[in-house]
Design a protein around this motif. Structure first.
Motif, PDB file in Angstrom:
ATOM      1  N   GLN A 173      23.379 -13.677   2.108  1.00  0.00           N
ATOM      2  CA  GLN A 173      23.831 -14.381   3.301  1.00  0.00           C
ATOM      3  C   GLN A 173      23.725 -15.886   3.077  1.00  0.00           C
ATOM      4  OE1 GLN A 173      25.385 -13.207   5.679  1.00  0.00           O
ATOM      5  NE2 GLN A 173      25.104 -14.372   7.559  1.00  0.00           N
ATOM      6  N   TYR A 174      24.821 -16.602   3.326  1.00  0.00           N
ATOM      7  CA  TYR A 174      24.877 -18.055   3.187  1.00  0.00           C
ATOM      8  C   TYR A 174      24.417 -18.530   1.807  1.00  0.00           C
ATOM      9  CZ  TYR A 174      24.986 -17.610   8.293  1.00  0.00           C
ATOM     10  OH  TYR A 174      25.292 -17.255   9.573  1.00  0.00           O
ATOM     11  N   PRO A 175      25.082 -18.099   0.755  1.00  0.00           N
ATOM     12  CA  PRO A 175      24.660 -18.516  -0.594  1.00  0.00           C
ATOM     13  C   PRO A 175      24.952 -19.989  -0.844  1.00  0.00           C
ATOM     14  CG  PRO A 175      26.753 -17.385  -0.709  1.00  0.00           C
ATOM     15  CD  PRO A 175      26.279 -17.262   0.731  1.00  0.00           C
ATOM     16  N   ARG A 176      24.145 -20.615  -1.664  1.00  0.00           N
ATOM     17  CA  ARG A 176      24.394 -21.987  -2.073  1.00  0.00           C
ATOM     18  C   ARG A 176      25.594 -22.006  -3.007  1.00  0.00           C
ATOM     19  NH1 ARG A 176      21.507 -26.558  -1.664  1.00  0.00           N
ATOM     20  NH2 ARG A 176      22.008 -28.269  -3.070  1.00  0.00           N
ATOM     21  N   LEU A 177      26.505 -22.903  -2.757  1.00  0.00           N
ATOM     22  CA  LEU A 177      27.724 -22.946  -3.549  1.00  0.00           C
ATOM     23  C   LEU A 177      27.473 -23.596  -4.914  1.00  0.00           C
ATOM     24  CD1 LEU A 177      30.267 -23.921  -0.761  1.00  0.00           C
ATOM     25  CD2 LEU A 177      29.772 -21.674  -1.690  1.00  0.00           C
ATOM     26  N   PRO A 178      28.178 -23.150  -5.931  1.00  0.00           N
ATOM     27  CA  PRO A 178      27.907 -23.634  -7.285  1.00  0.00           C
ATOM     28  C   PRO A 178      28.593 -24.943  -7.645  1.00  0.00           C
ATOM     29  CG  PRO A 178      29.582 -21.938  -7.361  1.00  0.00           C
ATOM     30  CD  PRO A 178      29.157 -22.040  -5.913  1.00  0.00           C
ATOM     31  N   TYR A 179      29.488 -25.438  -6.773  1.00  0.00           N
ATOM     32  CA  TYR A 179      30.250 -26.617  -7.143  1.00  0.00           C
ATOM     33  C   TYR A 179      29.850 -27.824  -6.303  1.00  0.00           C
ATOM     34  CZ  TYR A 179      32.939 -24.627  -3.261  1.00  0.00           C
ATOM     35  OH  TYR A 179      33.308 -24.084  -2.063  1.00  0.00           O
ATOM     36  N   TRP A 180      30.347 -28.992  -6.716  1.00  0.00           N
ATOM     37  CA  TRP A 180      30.080 -30.256  -6.023  1.00  0.00           C
ATOM     38  C   TRP A 180      31.361 -30.718  -5.353  1.00  0.00           C
ATOM     39  CZ3 TRP A 180      25.242 -32.790  -6.209  1.00  0.00           C
ATOM     40  CH2 TRP A 180      24.292 -32.168  -7.032  1.00  0.00           C
ATOM     41  N   ILE A 181      31.239 -31.338  -4.178  1.00  0.00           N
ATOM     42  CA  ILE A 181      32.417 -31.800  -3.451  1.00  0.00           C
ATOM     43  C   ILE A 181      32.335 -33.310  -3.221  1.00  0.00           C
ATOM     44  CG2 ILE A 181      32.642 -29.564  -2.301  1.00  0.00           C
ATOM     45  CD1 ILE A 181      31.625 -30.935   0.271  1.00  0.00           C
ATOM     46  N   ASN A 182      33.511 -33.895  -2.981  1.00  0.00           N
ATOM     47  CA  ASN A 182      33.604 -35.322  -2.720  1.00  0.00           C
ATOM     48  C   ASN A 182      33.022 -35.630  -1.346  1.00  0.00           C
ATOM     49  OD1 ASN A 182      34.315 -37.979  -2.275  1.00  0.00           O
ATOM     50  ND2 ASN A 182      36.515 -37.672  -2.520  1.00  0.00           N
ATOM     51  N   ALA A 183      31.975 -36.446  -1.313  1.00  0.00           N
ATOM     52  CA  ALA A 183      31.319 -36.803  -0.056  1.00  0.00           C
ATOM     53  C   ALA A 183      31.689 -38.204   0.404  1.00  0.00           C
ATOM     54  CB  ALA A 183      29.803 -36.703  -0.224  1.00  0.00           C
ATOM     55  N   GLY A 184      32.719 -38.801  -0.204  1.00  0.00           N
ATOM     56  CA  GLY A 184      33.035 -40.183   0.130  1.00  0.00           C
ATOM     57  C   GLY A 184      32.061 -41.118  -0.566  1.00  0.00           C
ATOM     58  N   PHE A 185      31.738 -42.238   0.070  1.00  0.00           N
ATOM     59  CA  PHE A 185      30.804 -43.218  -0.493  1.00  0.00           C
ATOM     60  C   PHE A 185      31.180 -43.499  -1.954  1.00  0.00           C
ATOM     61  CE2 PHE A 185      28.673 -41.188   3.043  1.00  0.00           C
ATOM     62  CZ  PHE A 185      28.179 -42.271   3.747  1.00  0.00           C
ATOM     63  N   MET A 186      32.459 -43.843  -2.141  1.00  0.00           N
ATOM     64  CA  MET A 186      33.000 -44.146  -3.460  1.00  0.00           C
ATOM     65  C   MET A 186      32.930 -45.644  -3.729  1.00  0.00           C
ATOM     66  SD  MET A 186      36.343 -41.636  -3.248  1.00  0.00           S
ATOM     67  CE  MET A 186      36.623 -41.866  -1.479  1.00  0.00           C
ATOM     68  N   LEU A 187      32.838 -45.995  -4.999  1.00  0.00           N
ATOM     69  CA  LEU A 187      32.770 -47.404  -5.390  1.00  0.00           C
ATOM     70  C   LEU A 187      33.755 -47.634  -6.526  1.00  0.00           C
ATOM     71  CD1 LEU A 187      31.472 -50.164  -5.066  1.00  0.00           C
ATOM     72  CD2 LEU A 187      29.563 -49.388  -6.492  1.00  0.00           C
ATOM     73  N   PHE A 188      34.622 -48.633  -6.359  1.00  0.00           N
ATOM     74  CA  PHE A 188      35.684 -48.926  -7.313  1.00  0.00           C
ATOM     75  C   PHE A 188      35.584 -50.366  -7.805  1.00  0.00           C
ATOM     76  CE2 PHE A 188      37.297 -45.388  -4.940  1.00  0.00           C
ATOM     77  CZ  PHE A 188      38.147 -44.694  -5.792  1.00  0.00           C
ATOM     78  N   GLU A 189      35.914 -50.563  -9.054  1.00  0.00           N
ATOM     79  CA  GLU A 189      36.138 -51.910  -9.559  1.00  0.00           C
ATOM     80  C   GLU A 189      37.519 -52.378  -9.087  1.00  0.00           C
ATOM     81  OE1 GLU A 189      33.904 -53.892 -11.591  1.00  0.00           O
ATOM     82  OE2 GLU A 189      32.711 -52.343 -10.580  1.00  0.00           O
ATOM     83  N   ARG A 190      37.667 -53.677  -8.961  1.00  0.00           N
ATOM     84  CA  ARG A 190      38.931 -54.219  -8.463  1.00  0.00           C
ATOM     85  C   ARG A 190      40.118 -53.770  -9.318  1.00  0.00           C
ATOM     86  NH1 ARG A 190      40.182 -58.115  -4.884  1.00  0.00           N
ATOM     87  NH2 ARG A 190      42.290 -58.971  -5.049  1.00  0.00           N
ATOM     88  N   ALA A 191      39.898 -53.612 -10.617  1.00  0.00           N
ATOM     89  CA  ALA A 191      40.978 -53.209 -11.519  1.00  0.00           C
ATOM     90  C   ALA A 191      41.567 -51.853 -11.149  1.00  0.00           C
ATOM     91  CB  ALA A 191      40.471 -53.191 -12.961  1.00  0.00           C
ATOM     92  N   ALA A 192      40.829 -51.051 -10.374  1.00  0.00           N
ATOM     93  CA  ALA A 192      41.352 -49.746  -9.949  1.00  0.00           C
ATOM     94  C   ALA A 192      42.564 -49.895  -9.037  1.00  0.00           C
ATOM     95  CB  ALA A 192      40.264 -48.948  -9.247  1.00  0.00           C
ATOM     96  N   LEU A 193      42.742 -51.061  -8.441  1.00  0.00           N
ATOM     97  CA  LEU A 193      43.903 -51.280  -7.572  1.00  0.00           C
ATOM     98  C   LEU A 193      45.211 -51.139  -8.350  1.00  0.00           C
ATOM     99  CD1 LEU A 193      42.613 -54.328  -5.479  1.00  0.00           C
ATOM    100  CD2 LEU A 193      42.927 -51.979  -4.659  1.00  0.00           C
ATOM    101  N   ASP A 194      45.151 -51.346  -9.661  1.00  0.00           N
ATOM    102  CA  ASP A 194      46.364 -51.208 -10.467  1.00  0.00           C
ATOM    103  C   ASP A 194      46.899 -49.777 -10.454  1.00  0.00           C
ATOM    104  OD1 ASP A 194      46.154 -53.879 -11.132  1.00  0.00           O
ATOM    105  OD2 ASP A 194      45.129 -53.511 -13.036  1.00  0.00           O
ATOM    106  N   TYR A 195      46.048 -48.818 -10.138  1.00  0.00           N
ATOM    107  CA  TYR A 195      46.474 -47.421 -10.084  1.00  0.00           C
ATOM    108  C   TYR A 195      47.127 -47.062  -8.750  1.00  0.00           C
ATOM    109  CZ  TYR A 195      43.740 -46.166 -14.278  1.00  0.00           C
ATOM    110  OH  TYR A 195      43.235 -46.054 -15.561  1.00  0.00           O
ATOM    111  N   MET A 196      46.952 -47.894  -7.744  1.00  0.00           N
ATOM    112  CA  MET A 196      47.337 -47.506  -6.394  1.00  0.00           C
ATOM    113  C   MET A 196      48.844 -47.457  -6.171  1.00  0.00           C
ATOM    114  SD  MET A 196      44.416 -46.844  -5.085  1.00  0.00           S
ATOM    115  CE  MET A 196      42.676 -47.158  -5.465  1.00  0.00           C
ATOM    116  N   GLY A 197      49.616 -48.191  -6.953  1.00  0.00           N
ATOM    117  CA  GLY A 197      51.063 -48.086  -6.889  1.00  0.00           C
ATOM    118  C   GLY A 197      51.673 -48.679  -5.632  1.00  0.00           C
ATOM    119  N   GLU A 198      52.965 -48.409  -5.459  1.00  0.00           N
ATOM    120  CA  GLU A 198      53.712 -48.934  -4.331  1.00  0.00           C
ATOM    121  C   GLU A 198      54.315 -47.784  -3.527  1.00  0.00           C
ATOM    122  OE1 GLU A 198      56.590 -51.606  -5.881  1.00  0.00           O
ATOM    123  OE2 GLU A 198      55.115 -53.048  -6.647  1.00  0.00           O
ATOM    124  N   GLY A 199      54.775 -48.109  -2.334  1.00  0.00           N
ATOM    125  CA  GLY A 199      55.383 -47.095  -1.487  1.00  0.00           C
ATOM    126  C   GLY A 199      54.383 -46.486  -0.529  1.00  0.00           C
TER     127      GLY A 199
END
Length: 262
Positions: free
Chosen positions: A182-208
């Motif tokens: 009952q209610y087993p602990r899951l084996p995987y990890w999920i995205n919890a937000g609280f992300m941190l990016f270098e400014r250079a990551a904006l180059d991936y964001m694209g247009e549109g």
């Protein structure tokens, strides 16, 4: 202390919350304060007081909240009559001064496209990116230290869910149950937000309008070996439904594990 700007996603429709309330999900209250306020207080506790909100669906609700923030969070005296109206605030919010930029980024715009549209407001070498409905007792200083140490462009905070919401069974081909949990602990990890990016990551964001974050930009960055996972073993909870809001209120009443501020 480095004051890193914090982008908080709050432009979506919150479809799992809709139908139960007309209030935009990020403004649903826990102990009289919107959930997004709790998110902001977490970052503010670690000295990060500049916030960028990419707006979309029900943008007016968020604009109204912050335009009236002082009046809604303080006692005040109003003088009216022949003179021009004058408001005297009798007390003030006890947290540090916040700078909040509210930027319309389109009604249906995807997440990475929203980040690209607020790029002019990012005036630092790196920036946080998180969701407006998830709270945690994460140590932001440790997250920043981890990010700086590994030297990649992005860090995603991950949590391991406590349990699956149903019981699980293992059985042989004939149906004989060999194991039930009952209610087993899951084996995987999920995205919890609280992300941190270098400014250079904006180059991936694209247009549109349709550049996705989780299924687009992050996949490209992972392929380029530019994403690291920060494992958080403490408290985390999101508000996707009204039941989550009720659960969070109960947690607040019993000590509020995400309250890392004084």
């Amino acid at each position: 202390m480095e004051d890193i700007p914090v982008i908080i996603f709050c432009g979506g429709e919150g479809t799992r919350m809709r139908g139960g309330t007309l209030t935009k999900k990020e403004l649903v209250e826990i102990d009289g304060r919107p959930i997004i306020w709790h998110v902001m207080r977490i970052f503010s506790a670690y000295g990060h007081n500049r916030f960028i909100l990419p707006l979309g669906y029900e943008a007016a609700q968020l604009k109204s909240y912050f335009l009236n923030y002082e009046a809604m969070s303080s006692d005040f005296t109003v003088r009216v009559g022949k003179r021009r109206r004058h408001v005297s605030f009798l007390d003030h919010e006890s947290h540090p001064e916040w700078e909040v930029s509210l930027v319309d980024t389109g009604l249906k715009t995807d997440k990475a496209s929203r980040v690209a549209r607020v790029a002019p407001y990012i005036d630092a070498d790196r920036f946080f990116l998180t969701y407006g409905d998830g709270v945690s007792d994460i140590d932001i200083n440790k997250l920043v230290a981890f990010h700086k140490e590994h030297g990649r462009l992005a860090t995603i905070t991950a949590i391991q869910p406590d349990h699956y919401q149903y019981g699980t069974m293992e059985a042989d081909d004939g149906g004989l149950v060999a194991r039930y949990e009952q209610y087993p602990r899951l084996p995987y990890w999920i995205n919890a937000g609280f992300m941190l990016f270098e400014r250079a990551a904006l180059d991936y964001m694209g247009e549109g309008d349709n550049v996705a974050l989780e299924t687009g930009v992050l996949q490209e960055m992972i392929a380029d070996d530019q994403v690291m996972m920060y494992r958080h073993h403490g408290f985390w909870h999101s508000m996707d439904t009204l039941k989550d809001a009720i659960d969070l209120q109960q947690l607040w009443n019993n000590g509020a594990p995400w309250r890392v501020w004084d």
